[in-house]
Design an enzyme around this catalytic site. Structure first.
Site, short mmCIF file in Angstrom:
data_model
loop_
_atom_site.label_atom_id
_atom_site.label_comp_id
_atom_site.label_asym_id
_atom_site.label_seq_id
_atom_site.Cartn_x
_atom_site.Cartn_y
_atom_site.Cartn_z
CG PHE A 1 -1.91 1.18 1.18
CD1 PHE A 1 -1.54 2.48 1.49
CD2 PHE A 1 -3.24 0.97 0.80
CE1 PHE A 1 -2.44 3.54 1.43
CE2 PHE A 1 -4.15 2.02 0.73
CZ PHE A 1 -3.74 3.31 1.04
CG ASP B 1 5.68 3.66 1.88
OD1 ASP B 1 4.69 3.61 1.12
OD2 ASP B 1 5.68 4.25 2.97
CE LYS C 1 0.07 5.92 7.42
NZ LYS C 1 -1.37 6.19 7.43
C1 LIG Z 1 -9.86 5.81 6.31
C2 LIG Z 1 -8.70 6.16 5.45
O1 LIG Z 1 -8.62 7.21 4.85
N1 LIG Z 1 -7.73 5.28 5.35
C3 LIG Z 1 -6.56 5.54 4.60
C4 LIG Z 1 -5.48 4.79 5.32
C5 LIG Z 1 -4.17 4.92 4.72
C6 LIG Z 1 -3.14 4.49 5.69
N2 LIG Z 1 -1.85 4.29 5.13
C7 LIG Z 1 -1.32 5.34 4.37
C8 LIG Z 1 -0.02 4.98 3.69
C9 LIG Z 1 0.41 5.76 2.59
C10 LIG Z 1 -0.39 6.96 2.11
O2 LIG Z 1 -0.32 7.99 3.07
P1 LIG Z 1 -1.41 9.16 3.09
O3 LIG Z 1 -1.46 9.75 1.70
O4 LIG Z 1 -2.73 8.54 3.50
O5 LIG Z 1 -0.87 10.15 4.13
C11 LIG Z 1 1.59 5.44 1.95
N3 LIG Z 1 2.35 4.38 2.35
C12 LIG Z 1 1.98 3.62 3.41
C13 LIG Z 1 2.84 2.47 3.81
C14 LIG Z 1 0.78 3.90 4.11
O6 LIG Z 1 0.41 3.13 5.15
C15 LIG Z 1 -6.77 5.04 3.16
O7 LIG Z 1 -7.51 4.05 3.06
O8 LIG Z 1 -6.20 5.66 2.24
#
Ligand SMILES: CC(=O)N[C@@H](CCCNCc1c(COP(=O)(O)O)cnc(C)c1O)C(=O)O
Length: 389
Positions: free
Chosen positions: A133, A218, A247
């Site tokens: 992800f 990542d 984060k």
């Molecule tokens: C409810 C919600 O919005 N959940 C988010 C949860 C994302 C959580 N992870 C973000 C993430 C990202 C993206 O990060 P951001 O754009 O959401 O800040 C990149 N790389 C890794 C390893 C990550 O875990 C989604 O489903 O996009």
């Protein structure tokens, strides 16, 4: 649960989020309270954003002071707070990462990493992993594995492929002279809390070096103490060409960073105007990030995550439940793979005052703030064991 504000949010929201029937209004440390004053032990930490916990007065004070001086200051001029943060990031990030593109989210950090990789290598191929992800914007989404996230938005960016995780042969077969970069998480968090094997990571790094591809790690979710060291890279003895962070970087204030190594900076391909961001490197986020790094170090939160995580995994592994297939993870990034779909158990936990996350269809993920105390953690684990009996 307050009716009016929930109805208002339901009326005006986009509709993309599945929401729990809880209206969270306040947080302190590892605890959250809803509009009715009900208390929850937080095992979501804002999807890994609240490593230092909620309601930190140091962050509030840093934001208030900076907001009264200067909130925004694009990187077309210098800024004192930004300079101090850049210097601090060079000190705390893994060896060899001394230059940074500051942005505002994880997906932006991944987008920047992909652009720098194509710029530096002149190649277009990007290799990601099954269950990985990396974000929701079109480039990062191309590398995110889950088909139901990706397919509605096709065509995405070209030349992105996926290989099996922890499979060095698959990597050796996939990385060619057309490969700009390989991107991996050292713990696949959203994808089910799968931990990278050390020999896989080191073999992958060697393959990238030999074949001229950049290794992008990542650490958007594993960074800042979550896995028991400040960065998970430290546990693998690996130096990525590019490291993506976000984060928890600024203690809850939106911020991301693309950490760039010498291979990128000495390539001569990073020219003025080749990337940018209006909000990237803004003094407000930089001030929060400096305060956050201070807390992480002063409170030794990485060591805390290692100790409490080991305790939690030991307790969870001692559960004799037919529902539990496997317990895995690093530090306070814990996954409990179930023999059934996780959703009903998340709801049962919520009813009993624990907010947790899924990690795929059948994995319960515990992601508490690293400031959680042993009593709160044991209380949460008691409730997890009760629900998974
Ligand atoms: C409810 C919600 O919005 N959940 C988010 C949860 C994302 C959580 N992870 C973000 C993430 C990202 C993206 O990060 P951001 O754009 O959401 O800040 C990149 N790389 C890794 C390893 C990550 O875990 C989604 O489903 O996009």
């Amino acid at each position: 649960m307050g009716t009016n504000l929930v109805e208002i949010e339901n009326q005006y929201t986009s509709g993309v989020y599945g929401k729990r029937p809880v209206e969270i209004v306040r947080g302190q440390g590892a605890l959250l309270w809803d509009a009715e004053g009900r208390r929850y032990i937080d095992c979501m930490a804002g999807h890994g954003v609240a490593n230092i916990g909620h309601g930190r007065t140091e962050i509030a004070a840093a934001l208030a002071a900076q907001a009264q001086r200067l909130t925004t200051c694009p990187e077309v001029v210098y800024n004192d707070v930004r300079a101090r943060l850049l210097e601090r990031l060079a000190q705390v990030t893994p060896e060899g990462l001394n230059n940074f593109f500051l942005c505002n989210s994880g997906t932006e950090a991944v987008e920047g990493a992909f652009k720098f990789a194509r710029l530096v290598t002149g190649r277009t191929g990007i290799i990601a992993t099954l269950r990985g992800f990396h974000g929701r914007s079109m480039g990062a989404l191309s590398a995110t594995w889950e088909k139901h996230y990706r397919e509605p938005f096709a065509p995405l960016i070209p030349d992105v492929s996926h290989i099996r995780y922890n499979d060095l042969n698959a990597a050796a077969n996939a990385i060619t002279e057309d490969t700009a970069a390989v991107i991996i998480e050292l713990v696949q968090a959203e994808g089910g809390v799968h931990v990278a094997q050390e020999e896989y990571v080191q073999g992958l790094a060697a393959l990238c070096r030999e074949r001229g591809a950049l290794l992008i790690i990542d650490e958007i979710q594993t960074g800042f103490g979550r896995t028991g060291t400040l960065f998970a890279c430290e546990q693998y003895g690996v130096q990525p060409a590019i490291l993506c962070l976000a984060k928890s970087l600024a203690g809850g204030v939106p911020m991301g960073a693309v950490c760039l190594g010498t291979r990128v900076m000495e390539s001569g391909h990073i020219s003025k105007g080749s990337h940018g961001s209006t909000f990237g490197g803004n003094p407000l986020a930089c001030a929060a990030a400096l305060a956050t790094l201070e807390i992480l170090e002063h409170e030794e939160l990485a060591n805390r995550a290692a100790a409490l995580g080991a305790h939690a995994q030991q307790r969870l592994r001692s559960m004799q439940s037919p529902l539990v297939r496997e317990v895995r993870g690093r530090g306070l990034l814990i996954g409990i793979e179930l023999t059934k779909r996780v959703q009903p158990y998340l709801e049962a936990l919520c009813e009993r005052g624990v907010l947790a996350l899924p990690a795929g269809a059948n994995v319960l993920r515990l992601l508490p703030p690293l400031v959680i105390d042993q009593t709160q953690l044991d209380e949460a684990l008691d409730i997890v064991q009760e629900v998974l009996r």
